[in-house]
Structure formats: C-alpha cells, structure tokens
Write an enzyme that holds these catalytic residues in place. Structure first.
Site, mmCIF file in Angstrom:
data_model
loop_
_atom_site.group_PDB
_atom_site.id
_atom_site.type_symbol
_atom_site.label_atom_id
_atom_site.label_comp_id
_atom_site.label_asym_id
_atom_site.label_seq_id
_atom_site.Cartn_x
_atom_site.Cartn_y
_atom_site.Cartn_z
ATOM 1 N N HIS A 79 45.446 39.581 38.020
ATOM 2 C CA HIS A 79 44.353 38.998 37.250
ATOM 3 C C HIS A 79 44.935 38.025 36.231
ATOM 4 O O HIS A 79 45.944 38.316 35.603
ATOM 5 C CB HIS A 79 43.613 40.136 36.544
ATOM 6 C CG HIS A 79 42.461 39.742 35.697
ATOM 7 N ND1 HIS A 79 42.498 39.785 34.319
ATOM 8 C CD2 HIS A 79 41.216 39.321 36.026
ATOM 9 C CE1 HIS A 79 41.328 39.410 33.836
ATOM 10 N NE2 HIS A 79 40.534 39.129 34.842
ATOM 11 N N HIS A 106 32.426 42.459 38.520
ATOM 12 C CA HIS A 106 32.679 42.401 37.070
ATOM 13 C C HIS A 106 32.279 43.678 36.350
ATOM 14 O O HIS A 106 32.046 43.677 35.135
ATOM 15 C CB HIS A 106 31.946 41.194 36.466
ATOM 16 C CG HIS A 106 32.683 40.520 35.349
ATOM 17 N ND1 HIS A 106 32.281 40.577 34.044
ATOM 18 C CD2 HIS A 106 33.805 39.768 35.361
ATOM 19 C CE1 HIS A 106 33.115 39.889 33.278
ATOM 20 N NE2 HIS A 106 34.053 39.379 34.062
#
Length: 386
Positions: free
Chosen positions: A289, A189
C-alpha cells in the site's frame, strides 16, 4: 562503531499535502530520509519520533536491526499505527544511510534484485461514475496498465437494492471502454459491512476485477473466511495492519491472496521484508500500500525488487489527496519514478534511490498541513465508514 555513522541530528518536516519526513544526519554529514506518518495524525507520529530521539542520538546508524528491535520491544506497549509508523520512517532513513555509506541500493543489502522492473498502478475516482472514464484515460495515456478505484461510496450496513445496483456502474464503464487491456482493482475501503460483501461481489464479479481490497475492516478479518470461500476474485488486505503479528492469523487461516502492508505504517523496510517472506511461505502475494510520498514509495519499491511474491505496486502520483503538491514536487531526481510500459525500472542509485530536495521541504513546512479524512454519515445521520 563507525564514527562517521554516529547519529547526530534528527529533523522532521511536516509538509503538504499530508506528509511527514524525517531526516537523520550522521556525524560525517551523511543524510538518510524516511516518511513516518499516519494520514491525519502527522503531529502525533512526530511526537512519537521526538520521544525516540534520546535513544537514537549517538547510536550507529549501521545497527538497523538492533535499533528496530529496541524501538519495538523496548517499550511495554507495542504495535499500533502511531508507534509502528514512527519506527517505519526511522527504519527507512537508516536503510537509506547504510546504502549510501556502502554506495549500493538498499535492495543489494537485502539480497539482490529478483526482477528488473515493477508493475505499477495508480488510483482513480470510484465514488462517482462521471469522473471514472476521464481519470482512467489519463492513467492509460500516462502509461499505466492497471488502476484502482473505490468500489462504493458511503454504504449502509444493509444497503438498498438501488444502491447495490449502482456499485457496478464504474467498473462496467471501464470494461466497456478499455476491455481487458486495463487491470482494475476495487477498493472496498472497509466501507462495507459483512452483510453486504457477498451481494456486492455478485454485482462486481462479472466485470473481472483484479482484486477486491479490504472487503471488511481489519477488526472484522474473521469474516474473511466466509468471503474467501464465496468468490474466485483475489482478496487483498493489510494497509491497516502494522506488523508480522497482525498478518500471522490471516496467513495461517488461508483467507487472503494479496497482502498490502504499508512501508510507512508496518515497521518500514525491515518489517515489511519479513512480512513478505512470511506470505511467500503461504503462497500469498505482496502489493504494498502506498498513497503517500516519494520516500515511502522508494522504500516499497526496494522491498518489491527483492520479493519474489511482489506482484504490483501502488503509486500516489496524481491521487486526489495531493492537491497543490504531488509525488515529485520534493524530489530532485524524478526520473527514477518514470513509467515504462506500465512499470518502474530497477533503481541504480545508492540507498533508497530517491534524492529529496530539502529546500522544497523547508518551503512546504512553512505551509504545513492539517489534513484529516472526512466524516461521512448515512441519510439517517448514523456514522458511515469513509
């Protein structure tokens, strides 16, 4: 110009949990849907779409490529999350319109499907071990064969040995419980800075993650060449990269195995299809994504269906962001997203294949949202990447 494809109206719906939809209507009443949004910047992207309206109104929705080129290149300043997300939602809606007008799924317009189903994965909590097994079991019971979780919580630039050792607890628990039957992607992340990446890979490697996502922030992609050579675990990145020009350098350098452009951020169907083709030339795979809503997911699947190098697709169903409203709440045909043996089957409806319930959107718009990501700080008060 096809008179019945002349763009007559553009309407935006900002709805919970953190989404923005665009509805483009033609003179004949044909409707196309898109999702132009940056998480936490919905109003900003909406303003960008509003700025594009004067150019779009009166144009033929059939002219997808010319519209894309002018929206991207017609302004002196190009790229970035806001502009590209606005273009993305418009592009999705135009493909939806063209597919409906011609009565074929979008993937047929892109050359036809190369697969009959697409492997899916869903997010589970990774910040705290106590929720990992419970959520992983929920996804397995729902039919998923793969999940993704955060590899770490907040992380110092150089973390303590204690914090490093804790990182492997979550994936260790999953491996002990599910063995090799469940694929597990680990999302760094962008929380981890370069000094810690190799140390964390040492801890996580024995548990065989499917991939490591965003090991460093995209502005630090030059560090990928050191990380890539260090580990055999596939490296994934790209959710914060917004065009083929952003992906060009990492593909050329050969420092990525899986690219993850977002269909609501990286220029929509038109641009992500081009990015996928670029990646294929470098023998790099595609895993779009998608932590957003049903239109964004449907658009991603349309690209997956025609991309030989697509390997797995993210879904936001049940993700922690979706409090009170979830992926299927604005959809009239939720069966298109039904999971079979861990996969979603090829769509057969025209356009994007998802039917949006506009009445539900109108209800949601009355509630709206003001979502923003949390601001984290380390123990000393210094800002920590979320």
């Amino acid at each position: 110009m096809h008179k019945d494809l002349k763009i007559e109206e553009i309407v935006l719906y900002k709805v919970p949990p953190r989404w923005l939809f665009v509805k483009i209507t033609t003179q004949s009443g044909l409707v196309g849907w898109g999702e132009p949004v940056v998480e936490g910047k919905a109003d900003t992207v909406a303003a960008c779409v509003e700025e594009m309206k004067p150019y779009l109104l009166g144009r033929s929705a059939n002219e997808i490529e010319d519209i894309w080129q002018v929206l991207y290149r017609g302004g002196f300043y190009r790229g970035g999350p806001i502009l590209m997300s606005a273009i993305s939602g418009i592009d999705q809606a135009l493909w939806d319109l063209k597919g409906k007008y011609l009565n074929v799924p979008v993937y047929e317009l892109l050359g036809g499907a190369v697969r009959q189903k697409m492997k899916m994965y869903c997010w589970i909590g990774g910040d705290h071990p106590e929720v990992v097994l419970e959520q992983a079991q929920e996804k397995v019971d729902a039919g998923y064969k793969a999940v993704k979780m955060n590899a770490t919580g907040a992380m110092e630039w150089v973390a303590s040995v204690r914090d490093v050792k804790k990182v492997a607890d979550n994936i260790r628990l999953i491996r002990e419980t599910f063995g090799d039957k469940l694929d597990v992607g680990l999302d760094f992340h962008g929380r981890v800075h370069k000094p810690m990446v190799k140390r964390l890979i040492d801890e996580l490697g024995p548990y065989d993650p499917l991939f490591i996502e965003e090991p460093v922030l995209p502005e630090n992609n030059d560090a990928l060449k050191h990380i890539y050579q260090y580990s055999s675990i596939p490296i994934a990145t790209g959710e914060r990269m917004f065009s083929r020009w952003d992906f060009k350098e990492i593909l050329h350098q050969g420092v990525v195995d899986i690219i993850q452009p977002d269909l609501s951020h990286a220029g929509g169907i038109s641009e992500v299809r081009r990015i996928a083709a670029m990646a294929e030339a470098y023998d790099v795979t595609l895993a779009p994504h998608c932590p957003l809503g049903p239109v964004s997911l449907a658009a991603a699947l349309q690209v997956d269906f025609v991309s030989a190098n697509a390997i797995i697709q993210e879904s936001s169903l049940g993700i922690h962001y979706n409090k009170g409203f979830d992926l299927l709440d604005y959809v009239s045909n939720p069966e298109v997203f039904a999971l079979e043996d861990g996969c979603i089957r090829l769509f057969n409806k025209p356009g994007l294949g998802v039917e949006i319930n506009e009445e539900k959107l109108k209800e949601g718009q009355k509630i709206g949202h003001a979502w923003s990501n949390p601001i984290w700080r380390n123990d000393d008060g210094n800002f920590a990447e979320w």
